[in-house]
Design a protein around this motif. Sequence first.
Motif, PDB file in Angstrom:
ATOM      1  N   PRO A  64       0.725  -1.219   0.168  1.00 36.60           N
ATOM      2  CA  PRO A  64      -0.005  -0.182  -0.130  1.00 36.60           C
ATOM      3  C   PRO A  64       0.708   1.379   0.131  1.00 36.60           C
ATOM      4  O   PRO A  64       2.070   1.128   0.188  1.00 36.60           O
ATOM      5  N   GLU A  65       0.163   2.281   0.099  1.00 34.10           N
ATOM      6  CA  GLU A  65       1.057   3.550  -0.145  1.00 34.10           C
ATOM      7  C   GLU A  65       1.897   3.709   1.414  1.00 34.10           C
ATOM      8  O   GLU A  65       1.186   3.484   2.238  1.00 34.10           O
ATOM      9  N   ILE A  66       3.163   3.748   1.195  1.00 33.80           N
ATOM     10  CA  ILE A  66       3.911   4.136   2.406  1.00 33.80           C
ATOM     11  C   ILE A  66       3.820   5.525   2.883  1.00 33.80           C
ATOM     12  O   ILE A  66       3.968   6.574   2.139  1.00 33.80           O
ATOM     13  N   PRO A  67       3.541   5.632   4.181  1.00 31.57           N
ATOM     14  CA  PRO A  67       3.516   7.180   4.461  1.00 31.57           C
ATOM     15  C   PRO A  67       5.131   7.790   4.707  1.00 31.57           C
ATOM     16  O   PRO A  67       5.800   6.996   4.892  1.00 31.57           O
ATOM     17  N   GLU A  68       5.199   8.970   4.622  1.00 35.55           N
ATOM     18  CA  GLU A  68       6.569   9.458   4.911  1.00 35.55           C
ATOM     19  C   GLU A  68       6.793   9.550   6.480  1.00 35.55           C
ATOM     20  O   GLU A  68       6.117  10.262   7.193  1.00 35.55           O
ATOM     21  N   ILE A  69       7.927   8.995   6.698  1.00 36.51           N
ATOM     22  CA  ILE A  69       8.164   8.772   8.112  1.00 36.51           C
ATOM     23  C   ILE A  69       9.831   8.594   7.960  1.00 36.51           C
ATOM     24  O   ILE A  69      10.534   7.794   7.410  1.00 36.51           O
ATOM     25  N   TRP A  70      10.477   9.434   8.757  1.00 35.60           N
ATOM     26  CA  TRP A  70      11.884   9.668   8.925  1.00 35.60           C
ATOM     27  C   TRP A  70      12.409   9.156  10.117  1.00 35.60           C
ATOM     28  O   TRP A  70      11.599   9.546  11.238  1.00 35.60           O
ATOM     29  N   VAL A  99       2.211 -11.961  -0.862  1.00 40.47           N
ATOM     30  CA  VAL A  99       2.833 -11.460   0.333  1.00 40.47           C
ATOM     31  C   VAL A  99       2.789  -9.940   0.218  1.00 40.47           C
ATOM     32  O   VAL A  99       2.616  -9.525  -0.760  1.00 40.47           O
ATOM     33  N   ARG A 100       2.826  -9.468   1.402  1.00 41.94           N
ATOM     34  CA  ARG A 100       2.367  -7.977   1.345  1.00 41.94           C
ATOM     35  C   ARG A 100       3.328  -7.266   2.454  1.00 41.94           C
ATOM     36  O   ARG A 100       3.870  -7.755   3.608  1.00 41.94           O
ATOM     37  N   VAL A 101       3.512  -5.969   2.223  1.00 41.30           N
ATOM     38  CA  VAL A 101       4.651  -5.020   2.956  1.00 41.30           C
ATOM     39  C   VAL A 101       3.711  -4.043   3.419  1.00 41.30           C
ATOM     40  O   VAL A 101       3.143  -3.428   2.618  1.00 41.30           O
ATOM     41  N   GLY A 102       4.009  -3.578   4.677  1.00 39.05           N
ATOM     42  CA  GLY A 102       3.307  -2.361   5.233  1.00 39.05           C
ATOM     43  C   GLY A 102       4.273  -1.621   6.096  1.00 39.05           C
ATOM     44  O   GLY A 102       5.260  -2.109   6.658  1.00 39.05           O
ATOM     45  N   VAL A 103       4.000  -0.187   6.340  1.00 32.74           N
ATOM     46  CA  VAL A 103       4.514   0.476   7.484  1.00 32.74           C
ATOM     47  C   VAL A 103       3.463   0.966   8.112  1.00 32.74           C
ATOM     48  O   VAL A 103       2.579   1.741   7.544  1.00 32.74           O
TER      49      VAL A 103
END
Length: 192
Positions: A64-70, A99-103
């Motif tokens: 999914p869209e990954i949020p901007e996190i620094w 297979v899914r990736v998320g933040v």
Amino acid sequence: QQTLDTMDRELARMEGLVVDLLALSKATEASLQPPSDPVDLRVVVQEALDSALAGAPSRSVEVPEIPEIWILGDQAGLVRALRNLLDNALRYTPPHRAVRVGVHRTASEVRLEVEDEGCGIPSRHLENLGRRFYRADAGRARSSGGTGLGLAIVRAVAERHGGRLEMESQPGQGTRARLVLPLRFEEACEAG
């Protein structure tokens, strides 16, 4: 020809072992110094995906869209850790399964998560995952090229960042692996 093929496989396995041992050593030795470089987690996810999918070109991963996190961290180490989680998910998940990736961000931490619909891991093995050379299914790992160091590297990278590795799994229902990092690094980055 069969002897040469066997030698090639064993050389590749030994090369993988040396690369993993060096990565583990670097992550462990680096733990003496806290990571201090600003890291965009979107870049970490993209680099890990590119690397993992280069070795599995016929596969895809849902992102999914990954949020901007620094955060303040070690970008190369984080990429390596997430790639190891992706490699495991792709290795143990049939091609027709997801297979899914998320933040995901909470008030106090960020979670880089890899979830699969693979074969899963019996609960008796979960507490040992992340130990050096530990394999839940040693025979299968050896035949697929595993060294037993992938999750140990993930755990070392997580600990270096003040975080942890979390694993949830059920046989036949897949696995969810999380690289959990505290957000205090993000606050330090924003302040700097």
